[in-house]
Design a protein around this motif. Structure first.
Motif, short mmCIF file in Angstrom:
data_model
loop_
_atom_site.label_atom_id
_atom_site.label_comp_id
_atom_site.label_asym_id
_atom_site.label_seq_id
_atom_site.Cartn_x
_atom_site.Cartn_y
_atom_site.Cartn_z
N TRP A 155 -0.76 -7.73 -9.03
CA TRP A 155 0.26 -6.72 -8.78
C TRP A 155 -0.21 -5.82 -7.64
CZ3 TRP A 155 -1.01 -1.55 -9.08
CH2 TRP A 155 -2.25 -1.26 -9.68
N TYR A 156 0.73 -5.15 -7.03
CA TYR A 156 0.40 -4.14 -6.03
C TYR A 156 1.56 -3.16 -5.91
CZ TYR A 156 3.18 -7.17 -2.89
OH TYR A 156 4.16 -7.93 -2.33
N ALA A 157 1.28 -2.03 -5.28
CA ALA A 157 2.29 -0.99 -5.09
C ALA A 157 2.44 -0.71 -3.60
CB ALA A 157 1.89 0.29 -5.81
N GLU A 158 3.65 -0.80 -3.09
CA GLU A 158 3.95 -0.34 -1.73
C GLU A 158 4.16 1.17 -1.79
OE1 GLU A 158 6.71 -3.03 0.62
OE2 GLU A 158 6.94 -3.83 -1.42
N PHE A 159 3.52 1.91 -0.88
CA PHE A 159 3.54 3.36 -1.03
C PHE A 159 3.87 4.15 0.24
CE2 PHE A 159 -0.79 2.07 -0.06
CZ PHE A 159 -1.23 3.00 0.87
N ALA A 160 3.97 3.51 1.39
CA ALA A 160 4.30 4.23 2.62
C ALA A 160 4.75 3.25 3.69
CB ALA A 160 3.10 5.03 3.13
#
Length: 301
Positions: A100-105
């Motif tokens: 999993w990963y999170a896009e943040f900007a």
């Protein structure tokens, strides 16, 4: 000291910070003590060192490189950080493949220039509609990053290729403008203005804004900053040394937490969602952080 002098000192110090962090990582910071280790894209270095640190109680070590190198260091087992943050989600979908990963900007490309140099003034005079001409004529010493190590490097090539159609040029700008002698590490790129080594540089808008350099905004058709133009950006591509082919896409930063702990979880949450990134020139869409895959319980608040 003049405002320009102050800003130039910040650039030099930012470069030193990135180098120091790299040396710390090489000397064995990762895996030792109670610090939360972050291995990150070079364009995030200033925001993490001077923004994230102030917002967490935990001790944090930051090591920064071009994102393609970051991904390879982890994939090859040379680094084992708690948190990985890259400037291109494609590296998580190919080289690293976390659960999993999170896009943040997000970000966009600009052409920064040294307003005190003759070449820089030529770029400024050419403007948004003609910036490529002095680069093509050889009137400007241009800086860029290595596309084999860093998304900014291959995104520069994407922008030049997209510019061919946007400006309807007779010359293939992607083939004609790049020069191997132009390559610099991402953490040192705009500091080359200080030494007089370059007149202009393709860089992220966040880097130019944060460090106070003059720059030309590029048209949305080529700056990789407009999600609605994803299909157009996707017409470009670059093959990395390991055979991975990355395609043009809207710029999006992403991070994953590799080793859970109370401290690491807290730092990760602050890194992706504490609001500091806009102070350093990044854009944070309302829908971010945006998760791909299923993060651990307690991470996606």
């Amino acid at each position: 000291m003049t405002r320009g002098g102050t800003l130039r000192r910040r650039v030099v110090l930012a470069g030193v910070a990135g180098t120091t962090a790299g040396l710390a990582g090489c000397s064995g910071v990762f895996g030792g003590g109670s610090a939360v280790s972050v291995l990150a894209a070079g364009s995030l270095n200033d925001a993490l060192e001077n923004g994230l640190r102030e917002r967490v109680d935990q001790r944090v070590t930051v090591e920064s490189h071009g994102s393609a190198r970051v991904a390879r260091l982890v994939a090859e087992g040379q680094k084992d950080p708690d948190i990985v943050a890259v400037a291109d989600v494609a590296l998580f979908e190919s080289t690293l493949r976390p659960d999993w990963y999170a896009e943040f900007a997000t970000n966009s490309l600009v052409l920064a220039y040294d307003a005190d140099s003759q070449g820089g003034r030529r770029v400024a005079a050419a403007g948004t509609d003609g910036w490529w001409q002095p680069l093509l004529d050889g009137d400007v010493s241009l800086g860029r990053t290595d596309p084999d190590l860093d998304p900014l490097g291959y995104r520069t090539l994407f922008a030049l290729e997209l510019a061919n159609d946007h400006y309807d040029t007779e010359t293939d700008l992607r083939a004609a403008i790049p020069d191997p002698a132009q390559l610099y590490p991402e953490t040192q790129l705009v500091s080359q203005f200080e030494t007089g080594a370059i007149d202009a540089a393709f860089t992220y808008r966040s880097m130019a804004v944060d460090r106070g350099y003059a720059f030309l905004d590029l048209p949305a058709a080529i700056d990789l900053g407009d999600p609605s133009l994803a299909d157009q950006y996707g017409s470009t591509s670059y093959e990395l040394p390991d055979g991975t082919v990355v395609s043009g896409a809207p710029i999006s930063y992403a991070a994953t937490l590799r080793h859970e702990s109370g401290a690491a979880n807290a730092v990760f949450e602050a890194l992706i969602g504490d609001g500091y990134l806009t102070e350093f020139g990044f854009t944070v869409p309302e829908a971010y952080p945006r998760y791909t895959g299923q993060p651990p319980d307690g991470v996606a608040s």
